[in-house]
Design a protein around this motif. Structure first.
Motif, mmCIF file in Angstrom:
data_model
loop_
_atom_site.group_PDB
_atom_site.id
_atom_site.type_symbol
_atom_site.label_atom_id
_atom_site.label_comp_id
_atom_site.label_asym_id
_atom_site.label_seq_id
_atom_site.Cartn_x
_atom_site.Cartn_y
_atom_site.Cartn_z
ATOM 1 N N PHE A 433 0.997 -1.989 -0.130
ATOM 2 C CA PHE A 433 0.062 -0.048 0.159
ATOM 3 C C PHE A 433 0.593 0.937 -0.302
ATOM 4 N N ASP A 434 0.617 1.975 -0.728
ATOM 5 C CA ASP A 434 1.595 2.811 -1.007
ATOM 6 C C ASP A 434 -0.415 4.541 -0.439
ATOM 7 N N ASP A 435 -1.197 4.599 0.619
ATOM 8 C CA ASP A 435 -1.841 5.175 1.357
ATOM 9 C C ASP A 435 -1.827 5.132 2.571
ATOM 10 N N ALA A 436 -2.898 5.728 3.006
ATOM 11 C CA ALA A 436 -3.184 5.820 4.670
ATOM 12 C C ALA A 436 -2.736 4.431 5.698
ATOM 13 N N ARG A 437 -3.527 2.760 4.186
ATOM 14 C CA ARG A 437 -2.875 1.471 4.944
ATOM 15 C C ARG A 437 -1.979 1.269 4.535
ATOM 16 N N ALA A 438 -1.111 1.486 4.853
ATOM 17 C CA ALA A 438 0.133 1.234 4.847
ATOM 18 C C ALA A 438 0.538 2.196 6.546
ATOM 19 N N TYR A 439 -0.076 2.980 6.864
ATOM 20 C CA TYR A 439 0.350 2.466 8.657
ATOM 21 C C TYR A 439 -0.119 1.958 9.475
ATOM 22 N N GLY A 440 -0.515 0.600 8.737
ATOM 23 C CA GLY A 440 -1.218 -0.326 9.523
ATOM 24 C C GLY A 440 -0.240 -1.715 9.617
ATOM 25 N N SER A 441 0.968 -1.499 9.079
ATOM 26 C CA SER A 441 2.609 -2.035 9.054
ATOM 27 C C SER A 441 3.354 -1.570 10.198
ATOM 28 N N GLY A 442 3.114 -0.641 10.885
ATOM 29 C CA GLY A 442 4.037 0.205 12.296
ATOM 30 C C GLY A 442 3.301 -0.898 13.714
ATOM 31 N N ALA A 443 1.386 -1.273 13.366
ATOM 32 C CA ALA A 443 0.565 -1.698 14.642
ATOM 33 C C ALA A 443 1.423 -3.466 14.985
ATOM 34 N N LEU A 444 1.414 -3.530 13.073
ATOM 35 C CA LEU A 444 1.584 -5.147 13.061
ATOM 36 C C LEU A 444 2.998 -5.358 13.226
ATOM 37 N N PHE A 445 3.792 -4.417 13.490
ATOM 38 C CA PHE A 445 5.307 -4.425 13.897
ATOM 39 C C PHE A 445 5.454 -5.095 15.132
ATOM 40 N N LEU A 446 4.429 -3.952 16.102
ATOM 41 C CA LEU A 446 4.181 -4.022 17.572
ATOM 42 C C LEU A 446 3.485 -4.953 17.718
ATOM 43 N N LEU A 447 2.545 -5.639 16.964
ATOM 44 C CA LEU A 447 2.127 -6.516 17.296
ATOM 45 C C LEU A 447 3.044 -8.353 17.429
ATOM 46 N N ALA A 448 4.076 -7.635 16.777
ATOM 47 C CA ALA A 448 4.606 -9.141 15.569
ATOM 48 C C ALA A 448 6.371 -8.818 17.303
ATOM 49 N N VAL A 449 6.414 -7.908 17.429
ATOM 50 C CA VAL A 449 7.358 -7.644 19.406
ATOM 51 C C VAL A 449 6.809 -8.457 20.005
ATOM 52 N N ILE A 450 5.685 -7.654 21.131
ATOM 53 C CA ILE A 450 4.903 -8.398 21.886
ATOM 54 C C ILE A 450 4.867 -10.265 21.894
ATOM 55 N N VAL A 451 4.355 -10.542 20.508
ATOM 56 C CA VAL A 451 4.642 -11.896 20.772
ATOM 57 C C VAL A 451 5.952 -12.468 20.262
ATOM 58 N N LEU A 452 6.897 -11.868 20.056
ATOM 59 C CA LEU A 452 7.786 -12.688 20.116
ATOM 60 C C LEU A 452 9.076 -12.060 21.326
ATOM 61 N N GLY A 453 8.608 -11.419 22.245
ATOM 62 C CA GLY A 453 8.540 -11.267 23.661
ATOM 63 C C GLY A 453 8.540 -12.530 24.470
ATOM 64 N N TYR A 454 6.996 -13.003 24.342
ATOM 65 C CA TYR A 454 6.698 -14.220 24.508
ATOM 66 C C TYR A 454 7.262 -15.160 24.598
ATOM 67 N N ALA A 455 7.676 -15.586 23.323
ATOM 68 C CA ALA A 455 8.065 -16.671 22.912
ATOM 69 C C ALA A 455 10.015 -16.265 23.587
ATOM 70 N N LEU A 456 10.372 -15.319 24.216
ATOM 71 C CA LEU A 456 11.381 -14.958 24.704
ATOM 72 C C LEU A 456 11.700 -14.603 26.079
ATOM 73 N N VAL A 457 10.567 -15.307 26.458
ATOM 74 C CA VAL A 457 10.255 -14.441 27.879
ATOM 75 C C VAL A 457 11.736 -14.985 28.999
ATOM 76 N N GLU A 458 12.023 -16.656 28.422
ATOM 77 C CA GLU A 458 13.326 -16.402 29.790
ATOM 78 C C GLU A 458 14.275 -16.287 29.475
ATOM 79 N N PRO A 459 14.740 -15.597 27.960
ATOM 80 C CA PRO A 459 16.464 -14.920 27.770
ATOM 81 C C PRO A 459 16.254 -13.419 28.325
ATOM 82 N N LEU A 460 14.901 -13.431 28.016
ATOM 83 C CA LEU A 460 14.480 -12.347 28.306
ATOM 84 C C LEU A 460 14.970 -11.405 30.052
ATOM 85 N N CYS A 461 14.110 -12.919 30.388
ATOM 86 C CA CYS A 461 14.511 -12.743 32.105
ATOM 87 C C CYS A 461 15.712 -12.943 32.747
#
Length: 850
Positions: A433-461
């Motif tokens: 997308f090259d319009d306002a819909r492209a901004y949704g990629s930022g929200a998807l990226f953050l959601l991916a970071v949250i899920v990745l953080g859950y997967a890496l909970v032991e190394p983070l702790c």
């Protein structure tokens, strides 16, 4: 069904609401962060929705029952013959001629209205104004006003020009007139039209005062009953040809929405990110509550309660908090929007011809309610699922409130796969997308970071535990606490991570955009002086300076060359575009970024330079033929070059000034570029320019090229200012999250802390232990946030480059890193109250705590 409902309501009151009342501090903290999130959502939608809403409201109050509006392609308006052609078209019941033009009255921008008796058919507030001014109660009737060449003032101008018999009116085309005041408009509708900030004149006088001559600004069309409006619009378009733009009367509101869409979408995205942080706080709170109520839930299970009702009751508790937070946030958001609407930057407000007032969109409150409910239910679902599965026997043993028990390896594997898929989805959305819909990629990226953080909970702790251990003996105790509650540490660390990431990304991307915009207009810095009537911080679309003024500038001693330029807006079916006319070699962006051959074609009138935004919207490339609808019919010109240009509408088309005035009119210039002769005294030349300016009957601004560039940078910063404010709110939300989690941790560990006190640990030692844990969580979460924020800044910069059709280079800015460090410090500050409370624990009561 009714019995089950009342039973569920009773359980909610007896168990859940009682629990909330029993823990007021925790409830207030959780409620506060949801309220803040709802406030941001309502405020953002309200602030930017008020621009389009105010224009929409004005259109309704002027157009009334009109089905269509016919206007000119630019501010130059319509030929008077268009009114006759419209009136003769089959299906048209009434055609109402209208002048609605901005003018300056005694230095204040207001609207000038001019119409005739046919406006009474509109059934609008403007109709009521026309009707009321013809009554004997008015100081003078319109006939008297016409005979005396006088105007009637809206109520908002009454105090400003009280007692004046004449007023000065300056049109946007450069004319200056002194006209008699015939009185003040009265009646119930007087104050509703443009907030009372207007002047009413007979049609012919209004045409003169607005600089339209014999032309009309627009014609409002009322169709015969039963007429197909879409078919009538099509026939009018064919009948009138390219000189006219036929649309729904609300088309100006759509243009205003387009002008604010970019800023609104970016700011709203930041507000939704704040909601994600709020969701983490709810997650933390509900998980801690689940542990504290294990015994209560197990007892209910032993008494025969089923798993599903217990889970529903727990979710209902989150729903109550979300609804309360949304309700409070809606009220506060309305107040914030009301206070902020008057402070919108001129770069936004000057592009619409309406008094901007709060016009809260109907979607604002429902959006906040749905967002808060969604965040609350999703964040508490895991806790509700866990607590509903508690067995009576399990409740007899203590448990880690964030225990990662059975199936955690499989869960981490699935989380890793999910994070990878979300990252891929974010990249696909950004590329597709090259319009306002492209901004949704930022929200998807953050959601991916949250899920990745859950997967890496032991190394983070483990990283958090090792960081805490570096604080000496108190750090060793803090590290043991971290090891016992890995998911609590993960949730709190991710909250800090998100707050820092959002702050760093928002600041960095905004600064990158400002730098790109500055580089884009930096060619103006080569100009010694820019002379224009509009303020420095708005695009010089209007008012115009006369062509004679340019000749007077050229006659000043020391001036080598004067280049005239004019901006106007062009109404197209695809949206409003910015049209620029250039009279000669110029330092303006469109001219300087074009190649030499394109520059020659532009000045010769055979070519046009268009922005990437316009080329993208219309599917154009260099060498293609561009067709422009004009009062002289469709005009074709070759696209000589495609350049980067900062714009918030549908892009830019630059042509020669003589083509612009020939095809669209009127004559004159929005600005003059003044070049001082080589070796001439620049200060002396400026003195001559300012002397000429002082002789004019209206205000004229003289800027240096550097001042013009700085004004553009300031305008870009102003448009992103709200997003930058929101990031500090998010940092404060992270501090609240850390405060809440550590406060709950203190309550949960009262017995442990009491034993430590009994063994000789002082109050200061206990405080330092809690602070060491908070520092470790903040440092690890903040460090991860800087990494995530840098990646998110890169993604945001790429998306903004595509959406804005502007080359925005990615650079890590010192301001972004400084803000990230500031967010970490804010989060660490949230640990002081629980540390203080831990140090004040009563030893006897703490040891006896269950």
């Amino acid at each position: 069904m009714t019995g089950r409902f009342w039973a569920a309501l009773s359980r909610l009151r007896l168990f859940n609401l009682r629990y909330l009342r029993a823990h007021p501090a925790r409830t207030v903290l959780c409620l506060s962060v949801v309220t803040v999130s709802a406030t941001l959502i309502v405020a953002v939608i309200g602030i930017y929705g008020s621009v389009g809403g105010s224009v929409q409201r004005l259109s309704e109050r002027v157009a009334g029952d009109a089905d269509l509006e016919v206007t000119g392609r630019t501010d130059a308006g319509l030929d008077p013959s268009a009114l006759r052609e419209i009136s003769r078209t089959e299906g048209v019941r009434v055609a109402v001629p209208l002048v609605r033009s901005p003018v300056d009255v005694e230095g204040e921008r207001v609207l000038l209205f001019g119409t005739d008796a046919s406006a009474l058919e509109l059934g609008s507030d403007l109709s009521a104004v026309v009707r009321d001014t013809s009554r004997p109660a008015a100081d003078r009737t319109p006939d008297q006003a016409a005979a005396n060449g006088s105007v009637l003032l809206g109520p908002a101008l009454a105090d400003r020009v009280a007692g004046r018999e004449v007023i000065d009116i300056e049109s946007m085309t450069g004319e200056h007139s002194t006209v008699p005041v015939g009185g003040t408009v009265t009646g119930g509708s007087a104050g509703r039209v443009n907030d009372g900030a207007y002047v009413v004149a007979p049609l012919r006088l209004a045409q003169d005062l607005s600089g339209l001559g014999a032309r009309l600004e627009s014609v409002l069309v009322l169709a015969d009953p039963g007429t197909d409006t879409a078919d009538l619009r099509r026939r009018l378009t064919q009948e009138l040809g390219p000189q006219a733009f036929v649309a729904d009367p609300a088309f100006r509101a759509d243009q205003a929405d387009d002008a604010t869409a970019m800023v609104r979408n970016i700011t709203l995205l930041v507000a939704m990110m704040a909601l994600a942080v709020a969701g983490f706080l709810i997650f933390n709170t509900m998980n801690m509550a689940a542990v504290e109520r294990r015994g209560e839930m197990a007892s209910l299970r032993a008494l025969g309660a089923r798993q599903r009702p217990i889970m529903r009751d727990f979710l209902a508790e989150a729903v109550v908090l979300a609804l309360l937070g949304a309700a409070l946030g809606s009220v506060l958001g309305y107040a914030v929007a009301d206070a902020a609407v008057g402070s919108l930057p001129p770069a936004i407000t000057d592009s619409v011809n309406a008094s901007i007032e709060l016009a809260m969109p109907g979607s604002a409150v429902p959006a906040a309610v749905v967002a808060c409910l969604g965040a609350g239910v999703l964040a508490s679902w895991l806790a509700a699922r866990r607590v509903s599965r508690v067995r009576p026997v399990e409740a007899m043993r203590p448990a880690d409130p964030m225990d990662l028990a059975e199936g955690r390896t499989a869960g981490r594997t699935w989380a890793l796969v999910g994070a990878l898929l979300l990252f891929v989805a974010a990249m696909v959305v950004a590329a597709a997308f090259d319009d306002a819909r492209a901004y949704g990629s930022g929200a998807l990226f953050l959601l991916a970071v949250i899920v990745l953080g859950y997967a890496l909970v032991e190394p983070l702790c483990r990283a958090t535990s090792r960081t805490a251990a570096r604080f000496g003996a108190v750090g060793q105790l803090a590290a043991s606490s971290v090891d016992r509650a890995p998911r609590r540490v993960w949730a709190t660390g991710m909250t800090v991570c998100l707050a820092v990431a959002i702050g760093a990304a928002t600041t960095g991307a905004s600064q990158n955009a400002v730098d790109a915009a500055s580089a884009n207009v930096s060619t103006l810095s080569q100009t010694e002086f820019v002379v224009q009537r509009s303020p420095a911080d708005v695009l010089p679309v209007r008012p115009l300076l006369p062509a004679t003024f340019g000749r007077q500038l050229a006659a000043i001693h020391g001036v080598n060359r004067v280049t005239a330029g004019q901006f106007t807006y062009l109404n197209l079916d695809e949206g409003r575009a910015l049209l620029q006319g250039i009279s000669g070699p110029s330092n303006s962006t469109a001219y300087q970024l074009a190649d030499p051959e394109a520059q020659r074609a532009l000045l010769a009138g055979s070519g046009a330079v268009v922005s990437r935004t316009f080329a993208k919207e219309h599917g154009l490339a260099k060498g293609d033929v561009l067709t422009l609808p004009t009062a002289r019919g469709e005009q074709r010109v070759r696209v000589a070059d495609v350049v980067d240009y900062v714009s918030v509408d549908a892009g830019l088309v630059a042509i020669s000034l003589h083509r612009l005035t020939e095809w669209f009119g009127p004559d004159g210039a929005s600005y003059y570029e003044v070049e001082v002769a080589h070796g001439a005294n620049v200060a002396s030349a400026r003195e001559g320019i300012e002397h000429l300016v002082r002789e004019q009957p209206y205000r004229v601004n003289v800027l240096t090229g550097h001042e013009s560039v700085d004004a553009t940078k300031s305008a870009v910063r102003q448009m992103g200012a709200l997003a930058l404010v929101l990031q500090w709110v998010i940092a404060a939300v992270a501090a609240l999250a850390l405060l809440n989690t550590l406060m709950l941790s203190v309550v949960e560990r009262r017995r442990e802390l009491g034993i430590l006190r009994a063994l000789g640990c002082g109050r200061r030692y206990i405080r330092r232990m809690i602070l060491a844990e908070a520092a470790a969580v903040s440092l690890v979460g903040g460090g991860a946030g800087i990494v995530v924020g840098t990646a998110l800044q890169y993604l945001s910069t790429e998306v903004m480059s595509e959406v804005l059709a502007l080359d925005i280079p990615f650079r890590v800015t010192p301001a972004a890193l400084a803000l990230a460090v500031g967010a970490i410090l804010v989060a660490m500050a949230g640990a002081w109250p629980p540390a203080r409370r831990a140090g004040r624990l009563d030893v006897i009561q703490a040891i006896g705590y269950e």
